[in-house]
Design a protein around this motif. Structure first.
Motif, mmCIF file in Angstrom:
data_model
loop_
_atom_site.group_PDB
_atom_site.id
_atom_site.type_symbol
_atom_site.label_atom_id
_atom_site.label_comp_id
_atom_site.label_asym_id
_atom_site.label_seq_id
_atom_site.Cartn_x
_atom_site.Cartn_y
_atom_site.Cartn_z
ATOM 1 N N PRO A 185 45.065 -16.668 -24.222
ATOM 2 C CA PRO A 185 45.836 -17.642 -23.832
ATOM 3 C C PRO A 185 45.609 -18.991 -25.073
ATOM 4 C CG PRO A 185 43.535 -17.462 -22.923
ATOM 5 C CD PRO A 185 43.706 -16.289 -23.606
ATOM 6 N N PRO A 186 46.440 -20.004 -24.989
ATOM 7 C CA PRO A 186 46.182 -21.089 -25.945
ATOM 8 C C PRO A 186 44.514 -21.412 -26.020
ATOM 9 C CG PRO A 186 47.965 -21.303 -24.687
ATOM 10 C CD PRO A 186 47.246 -20.383 -24.087
ATOM 11 N N ARG A 187 44.150 -22.046 -27.115
ATOM 12 C CA ARG A 187 42.833 -22.350 -27.304
ATOM 13 C C ARG A 187 42.326 -23.240 -26.473
ATOM 14 N NH1 ARG A 187 40.281 -22.538 -32.988
ATOM 15 N NH2 ARG A 187 42.378 -22.733 -34.040
ATOM 16 N N ASP A 188 43.188 -24.289 -26.015
ATOM 17 C CA ASP A 188 42.739 -25.239 -25.341
ATOM 18 C C ASP A 188 43.171 -24.884 -23.813
ATOM 19 O OD1 ASP A 188 45.562 -25.750 -25.430
ATOM 20 O OD2 ASP A 188 45.450 -27.534 -25.777
ATOM 21 N N GLU A 189 43.235 -23.895 -23.285
ATOM 22 C CA GLU A 189 43.356 -23.467 -21.940
ATOM 23 C C GLU A 189 42.351 -22.468 -21.414
ATOM 24 O OE1 GLU A 189 47.570 -22.524 -20.737
ATOM 25 O OE2 GLU A 189 48.190 -24.142 -22.016
ATOM 26 N N GLN A 190 42.260 -22.411 -20.030
ATOM 27 C CA GLN A 190 41.329 -21.590 -19.662
ATOM 28 C C GLN A 190 41.295 -20.106 -19.988
ATOM 29 O OE1 GLN A 190 41.584 -19.553 -15.451
ATOM 30 N NE2 GLN A 190 40.945 -21.668 -14.968
ATOM 31 N N ASP A 191 40.215 -19.482 -20.359
ATOM 32 C CA ASP A 191 40.220 -17.953 -20.891
ATOM 33 C C ASP A 191 39.345 -17.314 -19.706
ATOM 34 O OD1 ASP A 191 39.955 -15.451 -21.777
ATOM 35 O OD2 ASP A 191 39.609 -16.104 -23.954
ATOM 36 N N ILE A 192 40.163 -16.751 -18.833
ATOM 37 C CA ILE A 192 39.300 -16.035 -17.368
ATOM 38 C C ILE A 192 38.726 -15.001 -17.873
ATOM 39 C CG2 ILE A 192 41.473 -14.934 -16.444
ATOM 40 C CD1 ILE A 192 38.881 -17.108 -14.474
ATOM 41 N N HIS A 193 39.193 -14.201 -18.839
ATOM 42 C CA HIS A 193 38.584 -12.842 -19.295
ATOM 43 C C HIS A 193 37.008 -13.154 -19.712
ATOM 44 C CE1 HIS A 193 37.827 -9.058 -21.202
ATOM 45 N NE2 HIS A 193 37.499 -10.020 -22.364
ATOM 46 N N GLN A 194 37.210 -14.151 -20.579
ATOM 47 C CA GLN A 194 35.820 -14.755 -21.350
ATOM 48 C C GLN A 194 34.775 -15.424 -20.478
ATOM 49 O OE1 GLN A 194 35.430 -13.730 -24.610
ATOM 50 N NE2 GLN A 194 33.394 -14.627 -24.332
ATOM 51 N N LEU A 195 35.446 -16.276 -19.705
ATOM 52 C CA LEU A 195 34.372 -16.594 -18.523
ATOM 53 C C LEU A 195 33.557 -15.904 -17.868
ATOM 54 C CD1 LEU A 195 36.714 -19.554 -17.005
ATOM 55 C CD2 LEU A 195 35.006 -19.927 -18.560
ATOM 56 N N TRP A 196 34.408 -14.662 -17.262
ATOM 57 C CA TRP A 196 33.642 -13.718 -16.473
ATOM 58 C C TRP A 196 32.946 -13.128 -17.462
ATOM 59 C CZ3 TRP A 196 32.193 -13.218 -11.731
ATOM 60 C CH2 TRP A 196 32.932 -13.725 -10.682
ATOM 61 N N LYS A 197 33.114 -12.630 -18.691
ATOM 62 C CA LYS A 197 32.568 -11.743 -19.329
ATOM 63 C C LYS A 197 31.038 -12.456 -19.817
ATOM 64 C CE LYS A 197 33.096 -9.441 -23.946
ATOM 65 N NZ LYS A 197 32.253 -10.058 -24.948
ATOM 66 N N SER A 198 31.238 -13.837 -19.990
ATOM 67 C CA SER A 198 29.916 -14.516 -20.585
ATOM 68 C C SER A 198 28.958 -14.593 -19.269
ATOM 69 C CB SER A 198 30.169 -16.042 -20.904
ATOM 70 O OG SER A 198 31.395 -16.193 -21.865
ATOM 71 N N LEU A 199 29.426 -14.908 -17.947
ATOM 72 C CA LEU A 199 28.686 -14.885 -16.980
ATOM 73 C C LEU A 199 27.997 -13.835 -16.672
ATOM 74 C CD1 LEU A 199 28.031 -17.217 -14.674
ATOM 75 C CD2 LEU A 199 29.761 -15.986 -13.392
ATOM 76 N N ALA A 200 28.844 -12.528 -16.668
ATOM 77 C CA ALA A 200 28.210 -11.262 -16.451
ATOM 78 C C ALA A 200 27.256 -10.842 -17.663
ATOM 79 C CB ALA A 200 29.148 -10.261 -16.701
ATOM 80 N N GLU A 201 27.425 -11.358 -18.920
ATOM 81 C CA GLU A 201 26.187 -11.023 -19.856
ATOM 82 C C GLU A 201 25.164 -11.829 -19.611
ATOM 83 O OE1 GLU A 201 29.355 -9.547 -23.358
ATOM 84 O OE2 GLU A 201 28.758 -11.561 -23.124
ATOM 85 N N THR A 202 25.211 -12.855 -19.333
ATOM 86 C CA THR A 202 24.041 -14.104 -19.165
ATOM 87 C C THR A 202 23.094 -13.312 -17.781
ATOM 88 O OG1 THR A 202 25.414 -15.770 -19.566
ATOM 89 C CG2 THR A 202 23.267 -16.425 -18.539
ATOM 90 N N HIS A 203 23.996 -12.806 -16.673
ATOM 91 C CA HIS A 203 23.166 -12.599 -15.456
ATOM 92 C C HIS A 203 23.079 -11.228 -15.156
ATOM 93 C CE1 HIS A 203 22.613 -16.723 -13.971
ATOM 94 N NE2 HIS A 203 23.938 -17.206 -14.553
ATOM 95 N N GLN A 204 23.762 -10.363 -16.312
ATOM 96 C CA GLN A 204 23.511 -8.760 -16.084
ATOM 97 C C GLN A 204 24.403 -8.360 -14.926
ATOM 98 O OE1 GLN A 204 21.967 -7.030 -18.586
ATOM 99 N NE2 GLN A 204 21.492 -9.035 -19.445
ATOM 100 N N LEU A 205 25.548 -9.168 -14.858
ATOM 101 C CA LEU A 205 26.279 -8.645 -13.648
ATOM 102 C C LEU A 205 27.046 -7.209 -13.723
ATOM 103 C CD1 LEU A 205 28.210 -12.028 -12.847
ATOM 104 C CD2 LEU A 205 25.754 -11.158 -12.057
ATOM 105 N N ASP A 206 27.263 -6.669 -12.494
ATOM 106 C CA ASP A 206 28.012 -5.559 -12.516
ATOM 107 C C ASP A 206 29.453 -5.978 -11.967
ATOM 108 O OD1 ASP A 206 28.541 -2.956 -12.061
ATOM 109 O OD2 ASP A 206 27.840 -2.579 -10.075
ATOM 110 N N LEU A 207 30.401 -5.816 -13.070
ATOM 111 C CA LEU A 207 31.755 -6.112 -12.983
ATOM 112 C C LEU A 207 32.415 -4.810 -12.931
ATOM 113 C CD1 LEU A 207 32.742 -9.167 -15.678
ATOM 114 C CD2 LEU A 207 31.853 -9.223 -13.504
ATOM 115 N N VAL A 208 33.248 -4.633 -11.718
ATOM 116 C CA VAL A 208 33.790 -3.227 -11.397
ATOM 117 C C VAL A 208 35.018 -3.465 -11.240
ATOM 118 C CG1 VAL A 208 33.819 -1.121 -10.093
ATOM 119 C CG2 VAL A 208 31.598 -2.070 -10.392
ATOM 120 N N VAL A 209 35.956 -2.908 -12.132
ATOM 121 C CA VAL A 209 37.410 -2.998 -12.074
ATOM 122 C C VAL A 209 37.989 -1.581 -11.520
ATOM 123 C CG1 VAL A 209 39.480 -3.466 -13.386
ATOM 124 C CG2 VAL A 209 37.318 -4.274 -14.160
ATOM 125 N N CYS A 210 38.702 -1.752 -10.062
ATOM 126 C CA CYS A 210 39.272 -0.590 -9.545
ATOM 127 C C CYS A 210 39.798 0.334 -10.538
ATOM 128 C CB CYS A 210 40.012 -1.067 -8.365
ATOM 129 S SG CYS A 210 40.893 0.618 -7.891
#
Lengths: 120, 130, 111, 98
Positions: B53-78
């Protein structure tokens, strides 16, 4: 593994989008895992049960055939929103599976009485 | 309390993946457990590492990735929903002889059984829809 | 993917040995695949292969274990409609191995 | 035994809203998220909701994003994301209408 009662409410028609198919996949998987699954067909989801579907020309699986497999997966609790079948002029004989017709009050109570409710 | 989250909304054509993200952050901040986040339907595109996405817009992939890495989340994709939409990891790309792959940890491709299991394990399963 | 030739016909198998094109199936293909699975096909195996192919024709699904057991029970009788009976015939995993030998896609409702 | 319902479409999606409203039981709560926040700016919808014995909530992030804070016709409770989590704990399950 413990079991929970799962109510899956379908509301979308077959073929136009993938919502109905993906909800059915979920129902079959949960049942294959031994979950206690009930299915409620509301709104356009009733069209999933129409016997007369022939999706060959649009190169899709026949979702009526897949619905007819539900009892084989031990999904025997199949409910149909009463109001929907009336407004769509669909009768029980036109459906691939028998279901229990329920009204809005009964639906509200079903939602209350199941452990997990997912609506697609 | 043990939560799991089911995301069904479109990754880039609905607000739901971000609403789910805020909900996840809040429940973690309150000290609850997030057992699993399950991406189904159009939400599987969240897992594509190729979204730019444009650098000044939301990057939803990155948001979830960072949260998962911080909290050791189990992100399962069907896996079924992902593969048919071209969201694929290295192992599956090899198996299906595809020329490239576009997703990797913390996103993990797995079956719908993981959602079934999450429904049983969790006190609350909260869906964020299309 | 793997290419094999059976009775002068070229066929493709996927990574896990499932037939890529369902219409390529023949009994000779089942014989070939059974060798790969180290299963000696008997009449008892063939009965199950026919049941699972009929299941697919009717429902457009490769059955998971429970529906397979149920279908076998309905068609071949209760003494055969048991997981232990199917486990003897297809020791790895009845739903997957029977689907493979029958030329069907891998059942998706597995883990 | 009560349910937290979330709904995420504006009341223009009439079928969705009718199904959701029909499923409400006394003691349930309705949380209007994303575009459903627009409902709180429509008097007819809010009047209809008063007929139900339920609590109504809005997420402040959604209300603010849409510029609705001065336009709300109701005393619906405006809550933050943390309180969304609290609500989910207080009710025995969460059902999402989308």
């Amino acid at each position: 593994m413990q079991s929970k009662s799962i109510l899956l409410i379908l509301s979308h028609a077959p073929y136009g989008d993938t919502r109905a198919k993906e909800a059915l996949d979920l129902a079959l998987t949960a049942a294959a895992f031994g979950q206690d699954v009930s299915l409620l067909f509301t709104q356009d989801a009733l069209y999933l049960l129409l016997k007369s579907q022939q999706p060959q020309a649009i190169e899709q699986k026949n979702l009526a055939n897949i619905c007819s497999a539900l009892p084989m997966y031990d999904i025997d609790k199949i409910y149909i929103e009463n109001n929907t079948s009336q407004t769509k002029h669909i009768t029980a004989e036109q459906l691939i599976l028998p279901g229990v017709f329920v009204n809005h009050n009964q639906i509200a109570l079903m939602i209350r009485d199941h452990d997990v409710v997912l609506r697609f | 309390m043990i939560f799991s989250i089911l995301i069904y909304g479109s990754a880039h054509n609905s607000q739901s993946v971000h609403t789910a993200y805020r909900f996840a952050k809040s429940l973690l901040a309150a000290g609850h457990t997030l057992h699993r986040v399950f991406f189904y339907g159009e939400s599987v595109y969240t897992a594509s590492a190729l979204c730019a996405p444009p650098r000044d817009e939301q990057d939803i992939h990155q948001l979830w990735k960072s949260l998962a890495e911080t909290h050791q989340l189990d992100l399962v994709v069907c896996i079924a929903a992902a593969l048919k939409r071209g969201v694929i990891d290295q192992a599956e790309a090899q198996r299906h002889e595809k020329p490239a792959f576009n997703t990797h940890a913390p996103y993990e491709l797995s079956g719908l059984g993981q959602l079934s299991e999450a429904a049983i394990i969790s006190d609350r399963l909260v869906t964020f829809g299309a | 993917m793997r290419h094999i030739t059976i009775a002068d016909k070229d066929l493709t198998l996927d990574d896990e040995g499932y037939l890529l094109d369902l219409t390529d199936w023949s009994e000779a293909v089942a014989e070939y695949l059974s060798n790969e699975e180290q299963i000696q096909l008997t009449d008892a195996h063939w009965e199950i292969i026919h049941v699972i192919r009929d299941f697919y024709r009717q429902y457009e699904l490769s059955p998971a274990m429970r529906p397979l057991v149920k279908a076998v029970g309905i068609t071949l009788g209760d003494d055969k409609g048991k997981s232990i009976y199917l486990m003897k015939l297809f020791p790895q995993s009845p739903a997957k191995q029977a689907a493979k030998l029958a030329g069907l896609p891998k059942p998706t409702n597995c883990l | 035994m009560s349910t937290l319902h979330t709904i995420n479409k504006s009341p223009s999606d009439n079928t969705l809203w009718q199904s959701c409203l029909a499923a409400l039981l006394p003691g349930d709560a309705l949380l209007m998220i994303e575009n459903a926040a627009y409902a709180a700016a429509q008097p007819s919808v809010m009047t209809q909701l008063q007929e139900y014995d339920i609590d109504i909530y809005l997420l402040s992030a959604d209300v603010d994003a849409r510029g609705l804070s001065g336009k709300l016709y109701t005393n619906a409770n405006i809550i933050d994301d943390q309180q969304f989590v609290t609500l989910a704990c207080q009710h025995t399950k969460v059902v999402s209408w989308f």
